[in-house]
Design a protein around this motif. Sequence first.
Motif, PDB file in Angstrom:
ATOM      1  N   UNK B  31       0.799  -1.215   0.000  1.00  0.00           N
ATOM      2  CA  UNK B  31       0.000   0.000   0.000  1.00  0.00           C
ATOM      3  C   UNK B  31       0.837   1.273   0.000  1.00  0.00           C
ATOM      4  N   UNK B  32       2.146   1.144  -0.012  1.00  0.00           N
ATOM      5  CA  UNK B  32       2.998   2.319   0.103  1.00  0.00           C
ATOM      6  C   UNK B  32       3.632   2.659  -1.247  1.00  0.00           C
ATOM      7  N   UNK B  33       3.050   3.639  -1.934  1.00  0.00           N
ATOM      8  CA  UNK B  33       3.502   3.938  -3.292  1.00  0.00           C
ATOM      9  C   UNK B  33       4.962   4.392  -3.321  1.00  0.00           C
ATOM     10  N   UNK B  34       5.335   5.281  -2.372  1.00  0.00           N
ATOM     11  CA  UNK B  34       6.692   5.812  -2.364  1.00  0.00           C
ATOM     12  C   UNK B  34       7.729   4.714  -2.260  1.00  0.00           C
ATOM     13  N   UNK B  35       7.463   3.767  -1.367  1.00  0.00           N
ATOM     14  CA  UNK B  35       8.401   2.664  -1.162  1.00  0.00           C
ATOM     15  C   UNK B  35       8.545   1.839  -2.440  1.00  0.00           C
ATOM     16  N   UNK B  36       7.406   1.545  -3.074  1.00  0.00           N
ATOM     17  CA  UNK B  36       7.445   0.710  -4.279  1.00  0.00           C
ATOM     18  C   UNK B  36       8.181   1.420  -5.408  1.00  0.00           C
ATOM     19  N   UNK B  37       7.867   2.724  -5.602  1.00  0.00           N
ATOM     20  CA  UNK B  37       8.533   3.480  -6.672  1.00  0.00           C
ATOM     21  C   UNK B  37      10.031   3.545  -6.396  1.00  0.00           C
ATOM     22  N   UNK B  38      10.393   3.889  -5.141  1.00  0.00           N
ATOM     23  CA  UNK B  38      11.805   3.995  -4.781  1.00  0.00           C
ATOM     24  C   UNK B  38      12.538   2.691  -5.016  1.00  0.00           C
ATOM     25  N   UNK B  39      11.948   1.588  -4.529  1.00  0.00           N
ATOM     26  CA  UNK B  39      12.609   0.288  -4.692  1.00  0.00           C
ATOM     27  C   UNK B  39      12.718  -0.076  -6.166  1.00  0.00           C
ATOM     28  N   UNK B  40      11.681   0.227  -6.942  1.00  0.00           N
ATOM     29  CA  UNK B  40      11.698  -0.100  -8.368  1.00  0.00           C
ATOM     30  C   UNK B  40      12.785   0.649  -9.108  1.00  0.00           C
ATOM     31  N   UNK B  41      12.831   1.982  -8.910  1.00  0.00           N
ATOM     32  CA  UNK B  41      13.838   2.789  -9.610  1.00  0.00           C
ATOM     33  C   UNK B  41      15.240   2.377  -9.177  1.00  0.00           C
TER      34      UNK B  41
END
Lengths: 305, 303
Positions: B31-41
């Motif tokens: 549910x944490x968009x920032x975490x997912x985007x950060x980890x992805x990039x």
Amino acid sequence: MLQYALKRAVLALLVALTVSLICFLLVNLSTDVATAMAGEGATAETIDAIRHQYGLDRPLAVQYFEWLGHAARGDFGDSLYFHTPVAALVAERMPTTMVLGAAALGFALLLSIPLGVIAALKPNSWIDRLALTIAVVGQAMPTFWFALLLMYLFGVTLHLLPISGGDTWQHFILPSVALGYYATPAIMRLTRSGMLEVLESDYIRTARAKGLRNTSVLFKHALRNAVAPVVALAAVQLGFLLGGSVVIETVFALNGLGYLAWEAIGHNDFPVVQAVVLLISLVYIVLTLLADLANAWLDPRIRIA
Amino acid sequence: MSNHAATVDATLTESFAGPSPGELLRRRIRGHAGLLIGAGVLALIVLMAFAAPWLAPQDPYAQDLASRLIPPLWHENGSWVHPLGTDMLGRDYLSRVVYGSRISLLIGFSVMLISGVIGAVLGIVAGYFGGRTDLVVTYLITVRLSLPVILVALTTVALAGSSLWMVILVLGLLKWDRYAVVLRSATQQVRNLDYVTAARAIGCPTWRVIAGEVLPNVSSHLIVVATLEMGSAILLEAALSFLGLGVQPPAPSWGLMISEAKGYMFFSPWLISIPGLALFALVLAINLLGDGVRDVTAPEGRS
């Protein structure tokens, strides 16, 4: 209070002495000063002569106490590159950096406190998100790159502001914004979280229950208490900003302490480097001392602990 | 009958106990968009660093003075031969940006290891033992904070000789303060909890109490600080290299690339915008990941 102030001042003095020792050793352990002063291709005799002439053949402890004794009286010797007394050189460049640091902090406070307060009043609103974005971007932005972008946009494309030198107050606008943005995220986050905490406290509920007007509750009761820790943080940030001025002053060719340090480092001008590092550290120590005393004065719990 | 009771029991447990802590954690992560985007990039950039020899179209060091300052693809004069153009020495910019990720990640990671070990040891020791030990460590932290990092790093690197490893060593020895501050207070909080007292009571040696009981319980703080400090180390290296006293040419450090392109920025602005964006994206991803980990592991501590 007096006892706390004394204790805190003695600690600051000890820290200052330790920092002076580090400034001295930093140069003397990183390199052989005489060889570096002689320059490339110097013969062993020249190096020995320099070593003897500057007293570098004596034990480090003797050299340190001599340097410290002179430094305490404001005498940092002569610059090896500019060939003028270091103290005069530093005094000449100091005002530029102080103006830059103060303006940068001013910009940071003007941006972060109102945004932080509004963000706390309306959590999850668009302005809260904007504040969070500004903070997140600010933490990831390389300061020198942001400075170059500002230069390109406002100086080269729009021709609004000067981009190099420090002759007028307009010259300080872009450097202050570039440097101040660096301090913004921390101050904004602290203002927001402090304000959120205060708004939930009992005395705010009491104030509201008494039927006080909303603005009066916010400004007289909440903000004053939320901003107290921000004052301490601002002092710390000002110290960081003075250290960070080396990057910004180099980009904008502002003739301050940071630019002086950069020139001195490039030319193996040790007396100047030591003086600038020591001076910026001392400013930080004094600022944090004042912030601690101010906080203790505002909040009796700190003095007793 | 007993069978039926067991089924009821199981259903009851399921509906009342709710999801397991692990499942809750996974839900919070999803549910944490920032975490997912950060980890992805970040994962993409790490992949780019490992696959640099296959991704980079050309040798990042090869100069070609005949094709200097070619603009990138989206300009009218751009070409597929050099998708991000070339610099003032005719080196392929895409290849340099791709290889540059290796330098930034190597520095970020190594500085994190050195300063993390120093800071964690100091912080945990101070928090666990308290008293005089705590006074000494607090004093060290105060002294360290009084020194301007960038000036001290510049001076040391310049005097001792600039090289990649010197930059790593100097930054590693300077940037341990935040670890020490955070782990000191985290350790103080767990020091007197029951399980630590219990471990001491059954006669565990001190090092085992610290390694087995304290460390696992402050590790989420350690991970958060380590992530955020990695981003800050990468920015510091870029600043040192930008000032000409960090990583030395011709290495494709992003900070150095911006520095080399400074004089050309008015006519070839992409030369500073591309490596700058790369730096910004990497540090942003790392910080989003760090903030995300903090939110997910300690939702109440969000600020």
